[in-house]
Design a protein around this motif. Structure first.
Motif: not given
Length: 492
Positions: A215-242
């Motif tokens: 549905t368009p709603e599902v696609i929109r939610e995916l796009e919103e979450f993806g854009n949020k992750q793209k702009n987030a500072k912690n999208t890349e992490a290593t085992a040390l971050d755990l």
């Protein structure tokens, strides 16, 4: 001298010498191996054990790096690369005629050994919703691993040559070159990297194959979450971050201990099967066949009592079985065989849940690197296990005593893990810190309804980002890492 001197046996004080006339091997039951080809016997019988141990050293060194690479560049490229590298080194090992060459190539195979299936397992579970994770985590293992374990000894006996056997089993890995055209990249990983378009394309194709639509709603939610992750500072992490926050740190360390114990016990049971019964091919097949009922029972138990209690109980009972074997005289072969199969059955259940646990507990952004480091410690156990089994030369009870005590200790520690049955997977470090909180050691997910568990976890997911950001802010202002009790209070 023994006969002429009317002695009952040789005097241990007599001088000894190495064999100067060579060795003759009995191939009536066994087939030519690298051991018989290069005469790794008598004073050189340590070479097979060292070669196998260095195999696990390779995995120990490479697994953290390859796990990080799967988080950095994706699951699929690492799956293909490790299979191709491992297959090439395995085939090349069939043509070696020296200890150094064989061991070096086995080291390269070991570098890829763990990652080439661990990342596949992660990729699979990242596509599966919580209600199907148990089935998808165990059915492929139940069918294909059991079949492989039961067929492998008889294939080796049929080929009757170790080098031909090595070529056959490793050449099959070349099929991985077709994966980029038939296997999709993890949509969950792509979305965590902000690659929304590729995520939507993959999910759309999957929906089309299943005769469904997005549905368009599902696609929109995916796009919103993806854009949020793209702009987030912690999208890349290593085992040390755990290790930087208290809850994730405790869970990660317990997972490391759990896997170290499970691999030591499982590998020890597999290797010790050659000392059980009179026919190693029959013994290996019997203990391999237990994968089938063990995997099936695992699927039942993890849905009835949860991941945590299944892991803990099976490890402890497996340890008890080993201690009983250690107490039985070596001449009681039938009893030892029955108990060894029972122990293998139980440790197989443990390893099935143990493989699933890191995938469900660790967040997507560090799942590959975290699982890689966990499996690295497991490979440290793999390095040790040949020497544990080697202790059977002193007494049959020694390997089983060690495996029994270690298994009981590991099972006791596993009660510190969270229960993940019917819970959604954490994606970010924030999710990993706040998910699964508020559980007691006796928490039974089956005591309530599936919907109640799901609703509770969705609420945690909704509030996780703000909670974690508040904790990070406090840490920055005070210079102090928040403790687990503070995290639990904030989540509550």
């Amino acid at each position: 001298m023994v006969v002429g001197g009317n002695l009952s046996g040789p005097d241990p004080t007599w001088p000894t010498t190495t064999c100067i006339n060579g060795w003759t091997f009995d191939f009536s039951l066994y087939y030519p191996t690298i051991t018989s080809q290069l005469n790794w016997v008598c004073e050189e019988d340590w070479k097979p054990f060292l070669s196998q141990s260095l195999f696990f050293v390779g995995s120990f060194m490479a697994s953290p790096v390859l796990g990080w690479a799967s988080d950095r560049w994706g699951r699929l490229p690492i799956i293909v690369a490790t299979n191709v590298m491992g297959g090439a080194a395995g085939v090349a090992s069939a043509f070696t005629n020296s200890f150094v060459a064989f061991t070096s190539l086995r080291f390269l195979v070991g570098m890829t050994f763990d990652t080439h299936y661990t990342v596949v397992y992660i990729l699979l579970l990242e596509y599966v919703s919580s209600e199907y994770r148990t089935i998808m985590a165990n059915v492929p293992i139940m069918i294909f691993l059991t079949a492989g374990l039961c067929v492998m000894p008889w294939l080796a006996l049929y080929l009757h040559d170790w080098s031909t056997f090595a070529i056959v089993i490793h050449a099959s890995q070349v099929i991985s070159l077709s994966f980029p055209w038939v296997v999709p990249e993890s949509a969950r990983w792509l979305l965590s990297k902000g690659r929304t378009k590729e995520t939507v394309d993959i999910i759309t194709r999957a929906a089309h194959m299943n005769k469904k639509s997005l549905t368009p709603e599902v696609i929109r939610e995916l796009e919103e979450f993806g854009n949020k992750q793209k702009n987030a500072k912690n999208t890349e992490a290593t085992a040390l971050d755990l290790l930087k926050t208290p809850v994730l740190r405790l869970r990660f360390l317990v997972l490391c201990v759990m896997w170290l114990v499970i691999i030591l016990a499982y590998d020890g049971h597999v290797r010790n099967s050659e000392h059980i019964g009179s026919n190693v091919f029959v013994s290996f097949t019997l203990v391999g066949f237990v994968e089938l009922p063990a995997d099936f029972l695992t699927m039942v138990l993890v849905e009835k009592v949860g991941r945590r209690h299944t892991t803990s109980i099976t490890l402890v009972l497996s340890g008890v079985a080993c201690l009983v074997i250690a107490a039985i005289p070596e001449t009681y072969t039938t009893s030892i065989m029955a108990l060894a199969v029972t122990g293998r059955f139980l440790i197989t259940m443990s390893i099935n849940v143990g493989q699933q646990y890191p995938v469900e507990v660790l967040p997507t952004v560090a799942r590959g690197s975290g699982a890689g480091l966990i499996h690295t410690l497991g490979n440290l156990s793999g390095f040790i296990s040949p020497y544990v089994v080697y202790l059977s030369k002193i007494g049959h009870y020694l390997p089983y005593t060690i495996l029994g005590l270690v298994s009981i200790l590991g099972g006791s520690i596993c009660v510190l893990l969270p229960e993940t049955l019917n819970q959604i997977l954490p994606d970010t470090l924030e999710d990993g810190e706040t998910f699964f909180t508020g559980q007691g050691y006796c928490y039974n997910p089956c005591a309530g309804s599936r919907n109640e568990d799901g609703d509770r976890e969705i609420e945690q997911y909704t509030d996780s980002n703000s909670t974690f950001q508040d904790l990070n802010s406090d840490a920055e202002n005070t210079g102090r890492i928040p403790q687990e009790e503070e995290v639990r209070e904030r989540v509550a």
